[in-house]
Design a protein around this motif. Structure first.
Motif, PDB file in Angstrom:
ATOM      1  N   MET A  89       0.797  -1.229   0.000  1.00 41.22           N
ATOM      2  CA  MET A  89       0.000   0.000   0.000  1.00 41.22           C
ATOM      3  C   MET A  89       0.830   1.278   0.000  1.00 41.22           C
ATOM      4  O   MET A  89       1.925   1.322   0.566  1.00 41.22           O
ATOM      5  CB  MET A  89      -0.903   0.020   1.249  1.00 41.22           C
ATOM      6  CG  MET A  89      -1.871  -1.136   1.332  1.00 41.22           C
ATOM      7  SD  MET A  89      -2.762  -1.138   2.927  1.00 41.22           S
ATOM      8  CE  MET A  89      -1.428  -1.585   4.022  1.00 41.22           C
ATOM      9  N   GLY A  90       0.236   2.313  -0.607  1.00 42.21           N
ATOM     10  CA  GLY A  90       0.747   3.669  -0.499  1.00 42.21           C
ATOM     11  C   GLY A  90       1.882   4.012  -1.432  1.00 42.21           C
ATOM     12  O   GLY A  90       2.284   3.237  -2.296  1.00 42.21           O
ATOM     13  N   LYS A  91       2.391   5.192  -1.232  1.00 45.03           N
ATOM     14  CA  LYS A  91       3.445   5.756  -2.075  1.00 45.03           C
ATOM     15  C   LYS A  91       4.691   4.877  -2.083  1.00 45.03           C
ATOM     16  O   LYS A  91       5.359   4.737  -3.110  1.00 45.03           O
ATOM     17  CB  LYS A  91       3.782   7.157  -1.550  1.00 45.03           C
ATOM     18  CG  LYS A  91       4.870   7.892  -2.307  1.00 45.03           C
ATOM     19  CD  LYS A  91       5.070   9.276  -1.693  1.00 45.03           C
ATOM     20  CE  LYS A  91       6.224  10.025  -2.351  1.00 45.03           C
ATOM     21  NZ  LYS A  91       6.418  11.367  -1.752  1.00 45.03           N
ATOM     22  N   TYR A  92       5.006   4.272  -0.933  1.00 46.68           N
ATOM     23  CA  TYR A  92       6.224   3.474  -0.811  1.00 46.68           C
ATOM     24  C   TYR A  92       5.940   1.975  -0.773  1.00 46.68           C
ATOM     25  O   TYR A  92       6.849   1.181  -0.573  1.00 46.68           O
ATOM     26  CB  TYR A  92       7.004   3.892   0.440  1.00 46.68           C
ATOM     27  CG  TYR A  92       7.383   5.356   0.426  1.00 46.68           C
ATOM     28  CD1 TYR A  92       8.464   5.812  -0.327  1.00 46.68           C
ATOM     29  CD2 TYR A  92       6.644   6.294   1.154  1.00 46.68           C
ATOM     30  CE1 TYR A  92       8.803   7.160  -0.350  1.00 46.68           C
ATOM     31  CE2 TYR A  92       6.980   7.639   1.133  1.00 46.68           C
ATOM     32  CZ  TYR A  92       8.059   8.062   0.382  1.00 46.68           C
ATOM     33  OH  TYR A  92       8.393   9.403   0.356  1.00 46.68           O
ATOM     34  N   ASN A 113      -3.639   9.135   4.610  1.00 50.83           N
ATOM     35  CA  ASN A 113      -2.826  10.121   5.327  1.00 50.83           C
ATOM     36  C   ASN A 113      -1.407  10.202   4.755  1.00 50.83           C
ATOM     37  O   ASN A 113      -0.514   9.460   5.189  1.00 50.83           O
ATOM     38  CB  ASN A 113      -2.785   9.738   6.811  1.00 50.83           C
ATOM     39  CG  ASN A 113      -2.248  10.847   7.678  1.00 50.83           C
ATOM     40  OD1 ASN A 113      -1.403  11.635   7.254  1.00 50.83           O
ATOM     41  ND2 ASN A 113      -2.723  10.921   8.911  1.00 50.83           N
ATOM     42  N   PRO A 114      -1.178  11.078   3.782  1.00 51.93           N
ATOM     43  CA  PRO A 114       0.159  11.205   3.188  1.00 51.93           C
ATOM     44  C   PRO A 114       1.252  11.528   4.204  1.00 51.93           C
ATOM     45  O   PRO A 114       2.372  11.004   4.102  1.00 51.93           O
ATOM     46  CB  PRO A 114      -0.013  12.350   2.180  1.00 51.93           C
ATOM     47  CG  PRO A 114      -1.457  12.303   1.801  1.00 51.93           C
ATOM     48  CD  PRO A 114      -2.161  11.916   3.076  1.00 51.93           C
ATOM     49  N   ALA A 115       0.940  12.380   5.180  1.00 51.82           N
ATOM     50  CA  ALA A 115       1.946  12.734   6.190  1.00 51.82           C
ATOM     51  C   ALA A 115       2.367  11.503   6.987  1.00 51.82           C
ATOM     52  O   ALA A 115       3.557  11.324   7.301  1.00 51.82           O
ATOM     53  CB  ALA A 115       1.401  13.809   7.126  1.00 51.82           C
ATOM     54  N   LEU A 116       1.425  10.636   7.301  1.00 54.38           N
ATOM     55  CA  LEU A 116       1.734   9.400   8.019  1.00 54.38           C
ATOM     56  C   LEU A 116       2.600   8.486   7.158  1.00 54.38           C
ATOM     57  O   LEU A 116       3.540   7.855   7.661  1.00 54.38           O
ATOM     58  CB  LEU A 116       0.439   8.686   8.415  1.00 54.38           C
ATOM     59  CG  LEU A 116       0.595   7.341   9.137  1.00 54.38           C
ATOM     60  CD1 LEU A 116       1.395   7.495  10.425  1.00 54.38           C
ATOM     61  CD2 LEU A 116      -0.779   6.719   9.407  1.00 54.38           C
ATOM     62  N   GLN A 117       2.313   8.404   5.873  1.00 57.43           N
ATOM     63  CA  GLN A 117       3.115   7.569   4.974  1.00 57.43           C
ATOM     64  C   GLN A 117       4.569   8.041   4.932  1.00 57.43           C
ATOM     65  O   GLN A 117       5.498   7.222   4.938  1.00 57.43           O
ATOM     66  CB  GLN A 117       2.516   7.571   3.566  1.00 57.43           C
ATOM     67  CG  GLN A 117       1.179   6.866   3.480  1.00 57.43           C
ATOM     68  CD  GLN A 117       0.708   6.667   2.051  1.00 57.43           C
ATOM     69  OE1 GLN A 117       1.505   6.467   1.142  1.00 57.43           O
ATOM     70  NE2 GLN A 117      -0.597   6.715   1.845  1.00 57.43           N
TER      71      GLN A 117
END
Length: 209
Positions: A89-92, A113-117
């Motif tokens: 999951m997510g950007k990374y 939550n991008p900041a959390l990622q």
């Protein structure tokens, strides 16, 4: 009368231009503005040109931000909402187990939550840096299977395959390699993400949110 006008008008125009001594065509370029050699910077706009010269934007330098954005681009093209066919999951592209290791158990909240990622990525890099600290000290600067080993390459490979598998790869001098579900190997990441300066991130034992 018309014939006289046709003859005299060109003569008048020539007289006016000659009175300026053609100065409008003899503008002197200041020495500082003269191009003395080709510019070393090219800005191709065509996607095919980027592919031909193997440039994949974004490129944000060789520090930590460049490292993390290049890795994100490879993982998901920088998409915070991405979920691949294996559930990463997510950007990374984090798995549920890795999220739990750094203290995140709500995957929906994580995706939204991008900041959390970004924080999870940084904590995970710090955690892997602690786990691999002895191998970083031992192997950085050496070559394995023709690949120069760097700290950023090691940590990118740990992001791909986990720090334990990277240890095995390094300590077997490349004889033990693994790949992810799409066929990407540890060696691929060691090479692709080599040479970034990520000293900004310090090793932290059991780094958590």
């Amino acid at each position: 009368m018309k014939r006289w006008i046709l003859i005299t008008c060109p003569l008048i125009a020539i007289f006016i231009l000659s009175s300026f001594s053609f100065s409008i065509f003899n503008v002197e370029v200041p020495e500082a503005l003269k191009v003395k050699e080709p510019s070393p910077f090219l800005f191709p706009q065509d996607k095919a040109v980027f592919e031909k010269i193997n440039v994949q934007p974004p490129f944000l330098g060789s520090k930590y931000i460049g490292f993390k954005e290049a890795l994100a681009f490879k993982e998901s093209q920088g998409n915070y909402a991405a979920v691949n066919s294996f559930g990463y999951m997510g950007k990374y592209q984090f798995g549920i187990n890795t999220l739990a290791l750094v203290g995140v158990r709500d995957s929906i909240h994580f995706l939204e939550n991008p900041a959390l990622q970004e924080e999870v990525f940084e904590k995970n890099i710090a955690r892997n840096k602690w786990i691999l600290r002895k191998d970083i000290a031992r192997f950085v600067g050496k070559r394995i299977n023709g690949i120069e080993i760097t700290e950023s390459g090691i940590l990118a490979a740990a992001h791909l395959a986990g720090p334990g598998n990277v240890k095995q790869y390094l300590r077997s001098f490349g004889k033990t390699d693994v790949m992810d579900g799409y066929g990407t190997t540890i060696a691929t990441y060691l090479k692709k993400f080599s040479g970034y300066d990520i000293t900004l991130i310090k090793p932290i034992k059991n780094a958590r949110i």
